[in-house]
Design an enzyme around this catalytic site. Structure first.
Site, PDB file in Angstrom:
ATOM      1  N   GLY A   1     -66.735  14.071  -2.754  1.00  0.00           N
ATOM      2  CA  GLY A   1     -66.312  14.605  -4.057  1.00  0.00           C
ATOM      3  C   GLY A   1     -65.249  15.674  -3.894  1.00  0.00           C
TER       4      GLY A   1
ATOM      5  N   TYR B   1     -83.065   4.245   2.150  1.00  0.00           N
ATOM      6  CA  TYR B   1     -81.701   4.497   1.640  1.00  0.00           C
ATOM      7  C   TYR B   1     -80.935   3.177   1.516  1.00  0.00           C
ATOM      8  CZ  TYR B   1     -76.917   6.361   1.648  1.00  0.00           C
ATOM      9  OH  TYR B   1     -75.608   6.654   1.334  1.00  0.00           O
TER      10      TYR B   1
ATOM     11  N   VAL C   1     -68.446   9.180   7.420  1.00  0.00           N
ATOM     12  CA  VAL C   1     -67.387  10.055   6.891  1.00  0.00           C
ATOM     13  C   VAL C   1     -67.502  11.441   7.527  1.00  0.00           C
ATOM     14  CG1 VAL C   1     -66.316  10.893   4.754  1.00  0.00           C
ATOM     15  CG2 VAL C   1     -67.800   8.868   4.685  1.00  0.00           C
TER      16      VAL C   1
ATOM     17  N   LYS D   1     -74.593  22.729  16.442  1.00  0.00           N
ATOM     18  CA  LYS D   1     -75.387  22.921  17.668  1.00  0.00           C
ATOM     19  C   LYS D   1     -74.539  23.476  18.812  1.00  0.00           C
ATOM     20  CE  LYS D   1     -78.886  19.571  16.498  1.00  0.00           C
ATOM     21  NZ  LYS D   1     -79.279  18.166  16.516  1.00  0.00           N
TER      22      LYS D   1
HETATM   23  O1  GFB Z   1     -74.348  10.661  11.632  1.00  0.00           O
HETATM   24  P1  GFB Z   1     -75.542   9.889  12.018  1.00  0.00           P
HETATM   25  O2  GFB Z   1     -76.854  10.460  11.714  1.00  0.00           O
HETATM   26  O3  GFB Z   1     -75.391   8.519  11.306  1.00  0.00           O
HETATM   27  O4  GFB Z   1     -75.380   9.593  13.605  1.00  0.00           O
HETATM   28  P2  GFB Z   1     -75.915   7.047  11.409  1.00  0.00           P
HETATM   29  C1  GFB Z   1     -76.438   9.265  14.351  1.00  0.00           C
HETATM   30  C2  GFB Z   1     -76.084   8.997  15.799  1.00  0.00           C
HETATM   31  O5  GFB Z   1     -75.679  10.201  16.425  1.00  0.00           O
HETATM   32  C3  GFB Z   1     -77.306   8.518  16.511  1.00  0.00           C
HETATM   33  C4  GFB Z   1     -76.655  10.592  17.406  1.00  0.00           C
HETATM   34  O6  GFB Z   1     -76.972   7.671  17.583  1.00  0.00           O
HETATM   35  C5  GFB Z   1     -77.922   9.822  17.010  1.00  0.00           C
HETATM   36  O7  GFB Z   1     -78.798   9.642  18.102  1.00  0.00           O
HETATM   37  N1  GFB Z   1     -76.821  12.045  17.370  1.00  0.00           N
HETATM   38  C6  GFB Z   1     -76.752  12.890  18.429  1.00  0.00           C
HETATM   39  C7  GFB Z   1     -77.084  12.804  16.277  1.00  0.00           C
HETATM   40  N2  GFB Z   1     -76.981  14.148  18.077  1.00  0.00           N
HETATM   41  C8  GFB Z   1     -77.169  14.144  16.720  1.00  0.00           C
HETATM   42  C9  GFB Z   1     -77.422  15.168  15.761  1.00  0.00           C
HETATM   43  O8  GFB Z   1     -77.519  16.350  16.064  1.00  0.00           O
HETATM   44  N3  GFB Z   1     -77.549  14.767  14.461  1.00  0.00           N
HETATM   45  C10 GFB Z   1     -77.425  13.459  14.066  1.00  0.00           C
HETATM   46  N4  GFB Z   1     -77.534  13.149  12.779  1.00  0.00           N
HETATM   47  N5  GFB Z   1     -77.227  12.470  14.975  1.00  0.00           N
HETATM   48  C11 GFB Z   1     -76.763   7.547   8.981  1.00  0.00           C
HETATM   49  C12 GFB Z   1     -77.764   6.809   8.123  1.00  0.00           C
HETATM   50  O9  GFB Z   1     -76.817   6.872  10.164  1.00  0.00           O
HETATM   51  O10 GFB Z   1     -75.432   7.459   8.511  1.00  0.00           O
HETATM   52  C13 GFB Z   1     -77.540   7.009   6.695  1.00  0.00           C
HETATM   53  O11 GFB Z   1     -79.066   7.101   8.558  1.00  0.00           O
HETATM   54  C14 GFB Z   1     -76.093   6.892   6.270  1.00  0.00           C
HETATM   55  O12 GFB Z   1     -78.356   6.137   5.980  1.00  0.00           O
HETATM   56  C15 GFB Z   1     -75.149   7.620   7.197  1.00  0.00           C
HETATM   57  O13 GFB Z   1     -75.710   5.574   6.191  1.00  0.00           O
HETATM   58  C16 GFB Z   1     -73.690   7.290   6.976  1.00  0.00           C
HETATM   59  O14 GFB Z   1     -74.693   6.201  11.345  1.00  0.00           O
HETATM   60  O15 GFB Z   1     -76.790   6.754  12.557  1.00  0.00           O
END
Ligand code: GFB
Length: 321
Positions: A18, A144, A174, A195
């Protein structure tokens, strides 16, 4: 859109996408505000879109002619894993309220935001728009994903029953200014920036979740914003459109971590906690349909420049703007 007065309501107006749309509308000569357009950016202060009465009141107040529907309960892998039911219910309710009122108030066009995580986990690559409903999504974010798939079902049904022009776009992951930097619920890029910053400040190790092997396509929020505006103005179909960088732009989570370490000048201990989830290995999406639709090619090179050659200034710009 016609030159007559248009009111474009952006739900989720204070979020990552947004804010990027607002920036483009206010600053871009090609995709910026046109004569006769009024842009309204909704925030949670305007009312809770989970509530039917509050949603109706918002439509009554602004009488939008067009809607870019971004508002959603969103989070990264770990946020989703912890609350699949909340992600499912909140998004179903929000989407039902917004689309129902869009129909009731005669909105000419709605563009809703989906995500590449809605695609089947077991699939062939690259993934394209025809595959949305061809098998279960990855288990980590099934709540989701299913709620977002239903937007496509509703768009088709609203068009079939009432002739509504409601469509959707499917962006890849994004990143950009105004992201959510929460340590648990955020997406990977802002989560790791936070982190790494803490590790640097406290002299503690910088630990990334998972193996670092999963692959993702990242799109810069302001590039995505231009594509949203293009979709609102030009895209004629009800069926979804993937908004993605090319398949060759896919990077590993390790590359993301390496870029952040380099950009922040972090020299401490840096490793992976492989006891933590990797999520979906990859969801490589095709932008073939998008490229066919847009007359002029986009400047793809700018899109991932930050990840390829990170600069300290960019990081500052990200975290402080
Ligand atoms: O951004 P993220 O959560 O999106 O990335 P997804 C996840 C990947 O990054 C995994 C690694 O392979 C995690 O193991 N990773 C490493 C981490 N360190 C971190 C950290 O500190 N935080 C996070 N978040 N990940 C989400 C979906 O999936 O993406 C939603 O669950 C949505 O539904 C969104 O579609 C765009 O691509 O995995």
């Amino acid at each position: 859109m016609s030159p007559a007065k248009s009111v474009i309501l952006v739900t989720g107006g204070s979020g990552l996408v947004g804010k990027a749309i607002q920036w483009v509308v206010e600053n871009d000569s090609k995709y910026g505000q046109r004569e006769g357009e009024e842009w309204v950016y909704l925030t949670s202060k305007d009312g809770n879109l989970i509530d039917p009465a509050a949603t109706k009141a918002i439509f009554e107040k602004y009488r939008p002619t067009h809607v870019i529907h971004l508002a959603a309960k969103v989070g990264g892998l770990f946020g989703n894993m912890a609350a699949n039911l909340d992600y499912f219910r909140d998004n179903l309710l929000i989407n039902d309220n917004v689309l129902h009122n869009a129909k009731e108030f005669g909105v000419k066009k709605v563009v809703s935001c989906l995500s590449t995580c809605i695609f089947p986990d077991k699939t062939t690559y690259p993934i394209d728009e025809t595959m949305v409903h061809q098998g279960p999504p990855h288990d980590s974010n099934y709540g989701y994903s299913h709620s977002k798939r239903m937007v496509d079902v509703m768009n088709r049904a609203y068009n079939q029953q009432y002739g509504c022009n409601f469509t959707s776009v499917i962006p890849t992951n994004v990143f950009g200014p105004h992201d959510n930097f929460h340590l648990v619920n955020s997406h990977v890029i802002p989560g790791l920036i936070h982190k790494c910053y803490l590790a640097q400040e406290n002299g503690t190790p910088f630990i990334m979740a998972g193996t670092g092997r999963p692959l993702r396509q990242f799109i810069y929020s302001r590039d995505l914003a231009k594509l949203f505006i293009w979709t609102l103005r030009e895209y004629k179909e009800i069926t979804p459109l993937i908004l993605s960088v090319p398949e060759e732009e896919e990077v590993s989570i390790k590359q993301v971590g390496d870029s952040i370490v380099k950009a922040m000048g972090y020299t401490g201990d840096y490793r992976f906690d492989t006891s933590k989830a990797d999520g979906q290995y990859k969801k490589t999406a095709s932008n073939k349909k998008l490229k066919k639709k847009i007359r002029k090619g986009l400047d793809w090179k700018t899109t991932l420049s930050w990840l390829r050659a990170p600069e300290k200034e960019n990081l500052g710009y990200w975290t402080h703007s």
